[in-house]
Scaffold this motif. Structure first.
Motif, mmCIF file in Angstrom:
data_model
loop_
_atom_site.group_PDB
_atom_site.id
_atom_site.type_symbol
_atom_site.label_atom_id
_atom_site.label_comp_id
_atom_site.label_asym_id
_atom_site.label_seq_id
_atom_site.Cartn_x
_atom_site.Cartn_y
_atom_site.Cartn_z
ATOM 1 N N GLY A 259 0.804 -1.215 0.000
ATOM 2 C CA GLY A 259 0.000 0.000 0.000
ATOM 3 C C GLY A 259 0.835 1.262 0.000
ATOM 4 O O GLY A 259 0.506 2.248 -0.689
ATOM 5 N N LEU A 260 1.929 1.256 0.762
ATOM 6 C CA LEU A 260 2.808 2.434 0.794
ATOM 7 C C LEU A 260 3.425 2.692 -0.577
ATOM 8 O O LEU A 260 3.553 3.841 -1.011
ATOM 9 C CB LEU A 260 3.899 2.231 1.845
ATOM 10 C CG LEU A 260 3.426 2.280 3.300
ATOM 11 C CD1 LEU A 260 4.512 1.780 4.243
ATOM 12 C CD2 LEU A 260 3.009 3.694 3.682
ATOM 13 N N LYS A 261 3.802 1.612 -1.239
ATOM 14 C CA LYS A 261 4.339 1.754 -2.594
ATOM 15 C C LYS A 261 3.294 2.357 -3.523
ATOM 16 O O LYS A 261 3.593 3.243 -4.346
ATOM 17 C CB LYS A 261 4.787 0.386 -3.116
ATOM 18 C CG LYS A 261 5.392 0.432 -4.513
ATOM 19 C CD LYS A 261 5.890 -0.948 -4.932
ATOM 20 C CE LYS A 261 6.512 -0.896 -6.334
ATOM 21 N NZ LYS A 261 7.013 -2.243 -6.749
ATOM 22 N N THR A 262 2.059 1.917 -3.372
ATOM 23 C CA THR A 262 0.966 2.432 -4.202
ATOM 24 C C THR A 262 0.720 3.913 -3.939
ATOM 25 O O THR A 262 0.524 4.699 -4.875
ATOM 26 C CB THR A 262 -0.323 1.638 -3.923
ATOM 27 O OG1 THR A 262 -0.072 0.242 -4.144
ATOM 28 C CG2 THR A 262 -1.453 2.097 -4.829
ATOM 29 N N ASP A 267 0.915 9.786 -5.436
ATOM 30 C CA ASP A 267 1.413 11.120 -5.089
ATOM 31 C C ASP A 267 2.500 10.941 -4.029
ATOM 32 O O ASP A 267 2.253 10.363 -2.970
ATOM 33 C CB ASP A 267 0.265 11.980 -4.531
ATOM 34 C CG ASP A 267 0.682 13.405 -4.191
ATOM 35 O OD1 ASP A 267 1.898 13.669 -4.102
ATOM 36 O OD2 ASP A 267 -0.207 14.248 -3.992
ATOM 37 N N SER A 268 3.682 11.430 -4.294
ATOM 38 C CA SER A 268 4.808 11.243 -3.377
ATOM 39 C C SER A 268 4.572 11.870 -2.009
ATOM 40 O O SER A 268 5.235 11.511 -1.030
ATOM 41 C CB SER A 268 6.087 11.815 -3.987
ATOM 42 O OG SER A 268 5.935 13.203 -4.255
ATOM 43 N N ASN A 269 3.626 12.816 -1.920
ATOM 44 C CA ASN A 269 3.328 13.465 -0.635
ATOM 45 C C ASN A 269 2.193 12.795 0.136
ATOM 46 O O ASN A 269 1.894 13.180 1.271
ATOM 47 C CB ASN A 269 2.963 14.937 -0.856
ATOM 48 C CG ASN A 269 4.121 15.733 -1.412
ATOM 49 O OD1 ASN A 269 5.259 15.582 -0.952
ATOM 50 N ND2 ASN A 269 3.852 16.574 -2.406
ATOM 51 N N LEU A 274 -1.490 11.570 4.813
ATOM 52 C CA LEU A 274 -2.453 10.657 5.418
ATOM 53 C C LEU A 274 -1.932 10.107 6.743
ATOM 54 O O LEU A 274 -0.717 10.011 6.949
ATOM 55 C CB LEU A 274 -2.729 9.473 4.480
ATOM 56 C CG LEU A 274 -3.512 9.732 3.188
ATOM 57 C CD1 LEU A 274 -3.478 8.486 2.319
ATOM 58 C CD2 LEU A 274 -4.941 10.138 3.500
ATOM 59 N N GLY A 275 -2.845 9.737 7.619
ATOM 60 C CA GLY A 275 -2.460 8.969 8.798
ATOM 61 C C GLY A 275 -2.335 7.515 8.384
ATOM 62 O O GLY A 275 -3.200 6.993 7.678
ATOM 63 N N ILE A 276 -1.260 6.843 8.783
ATOM 64 C CA ILE A 276 -1.017 5.461 8.364
ATOM 65 C C ILE A 276 -0.707 4.612 9.597
ATOM 66 O O ILE A 276 0.093 4.990 10.452
ATOM 67 C CB ILE A 276 0.175 5.354 7.391
ATOM 68 C CG1 ILE A 276 -0.025 6.257 6.166
ATOM 69 C CG2 ILE A 276 0.399 3.902 6.974
ATOM 70 C CD1 ILE A 276 -1.076 5.792 5.206
ATOM 71 N N TYR A 288 11.354 3.866 7.040
ATOM 72 C CA TYR A 288 10.530 4.637 6.122
ATOM 73 C C TYR A 288 10.486 6.097 6.551
ATOM 74 O O TYR A 288 10.786 6.435 7.695
ATOM 75 C CB TYR A 288 9.108 4.056 6.111
ATOM 76 C CG TYR A 288 8.402 4.218 4.785
ATOM 77 C CD1 TYR A 288 8.622 3.311 3.757
ATOM 78 C CD2 TYR A 288 7.531 5.270 4.559
ATOM 79 C CE1 TYR A 288 7.981 3.457 2.538
ATOM 80 C CE2 TYR A 288 6.892 5.424 3.348
ATOM 81 C CZ TYR A 288 7.120 4.507 2.340
ATOM 82 O OH TYR A 288 6.494 4.658 1.135
ATOM 83 N N ALA A 289 10.122 6.962 5.631
ATOM 84 C CA ALA A 289 9.941 8.390 5.954
ATOM 85 C C ALA A 289 8.567 8.819 5.449
ATOM 86 O O ALA A 289 8.351 8.856 4.245
ATOM 87 C CB ALA A 289 11.032 9.233 5.303
#
Length: 345
Positions: A259-262, A267-269, A274-276, A288-289
């Motif tokens: 999901g993070l890759k998606t 959008d790179s931002n 979003l809260g994850i 991760y950042a």
């Protein structure tokens, strides 16, 4: 010409001791049988000197134990299962057992075939993460007196030892954390598996959102490790269809990584906006950042409980023992990704 393996009698004659003494030392029972430490050391040193390798098949036939435990999981490469397996391996080694690892891909036919293969090799016990459809195979192991401990999920209708996580409460805690941080449109992305651990995580999310008077947003993806690109496409479509979303709760760590890759592809931002939060932690999340919050399962405690039950069942194989269902709580690890927007990096 291949050198002949020395027999216990050969070793005993060289050391001028009985074959029984050599056997006890070889099987780690020297102290239990009141053999002196000096004699144990002398036998062990000679065994090392001649590089003696015991015939495991013969020992299995003689003792009725193979000293092998099978750890059968969905995917041995999964971070969670591999970490549990590593601890199980260490504990097993200390008790003179070895572990065979195998992946089932959550497939009942494949699991049943694995069970049959290892049953024929007379392994001492099975630790199984059970997919649907193997109830009969597990019952057959029980009837044959083979110790079995289920891990991560239950099989309904069987009285059997198990080590489980309180998935419902874990999911409630993770969802409640997002709500307390000010997020109001929380998506839950999960896998289409009719298994109690996944159903409990979904139920925990739904109950918490309902209690807070919020709207639920649920995306259920098919379980198909070979078609990750299709799942990423469905996530993209889901995000596009719900622009009001301010946070996402992923039901597993492998879903989180995909999901993070998606989100980055969209959008790179987006990950920062979003809260994850993820159910299951991963070493990847700390690198991760922003760093990714997670509800972490108590991996070391789970492994210890699995081996406690397994070794107890092996050692007391002929005794009637009470079935144990061990339910454990995890830990909410709060990192940058789930913090209030104005405090996040």
């Amino acid at each position: 010409m291949k050198k002949k393996r020395p027999s216990l009698r050969d070793i005993a004659e060289v050391l001028n001791v009985s074959t029984t003494t050599v056997s006890f030392v070889l099987n780690g029972k020297g102290e239990e049988k009141k053999i002196s430490k000096q004699l144990i050391e002398r036998v062990e040193n000679y065994l090392k000197e001649i590089d003696y390798k015991p015939n495991l098949i013969a020992r299995s036939l003689r003792t009725g134990n193979s000293h092998i435990i099978v750890f059968m999981v969905e995917d041995v490469s999964n971070h969670f299962f591999s970490k549990v397996g590593r601890i199980i391996e260490d504990i097993s080694y200390k008790h003179d057992y070895r572990v065979l690892f195998c992946s089932t891909e959550n497939d009942a036919k494949r699991t049943r075939e694995h069970i049959e293969v290892f049953k024929e090799r007379q392994v001492d016990g099975f630790i199984i993460v059970p997919p649907p459809g193997i109830k009969e195979a597990v019952e057959d192991l029980q009837q044959n007196g083979t110790p079995v401990v289920l891990f991560d999920r239950k099989i309904e209708g069987i009285e059997i030892d198990s080590v489980l996580l309180n998935n419902y409460e874990g999911s409630r805690n993770a969802t409640l954390h997002l709500i307390e941080q000010g997020f109001k449109n929380i998506a839950f992305i999960t896998i289409d598996l009719n298994q109690n651990q996944m159903l409990d995580r979904l139920a925990g999310y739904r109950a918490t959102v309902k209690d807070a008077g919020l709207t639920e947003y649920i995306l259920t993806l098919p379980y198909d490790p070979d078609r990750a690109s299709d799942s990423r496409k469905k996530i993209q479509e889901f995000i596009a269809a719900h622009p009001q979303l301010d946070s996402i709760f992923f039901a597993t760590n492998y879903l989180s990584q995909s999901g993070l890759k998606t989100l980055h592809q969209i959008d790179s931002n987006l990950v920062s906006n979003l809260g994850i939060i993820s159910f299951d932690d991963s070493y990847f999340f700390e690198m991760y950042a922003p760093t990714i919050s997670a509800y972490a399962q108590p991996i070391e405690l789970m492994a210890k409980e699995l081996m406690r039950l397994m070794l107890d069942r092996i050692q007391k194989k002929n005794e009637a023992l009470n079935v144990e269902e061990v339910n454990l709580d995890g830990e909410l690890i709060i990192r940058e990704s789930s913090l209030k927007k104005y405090t996040r990096l």
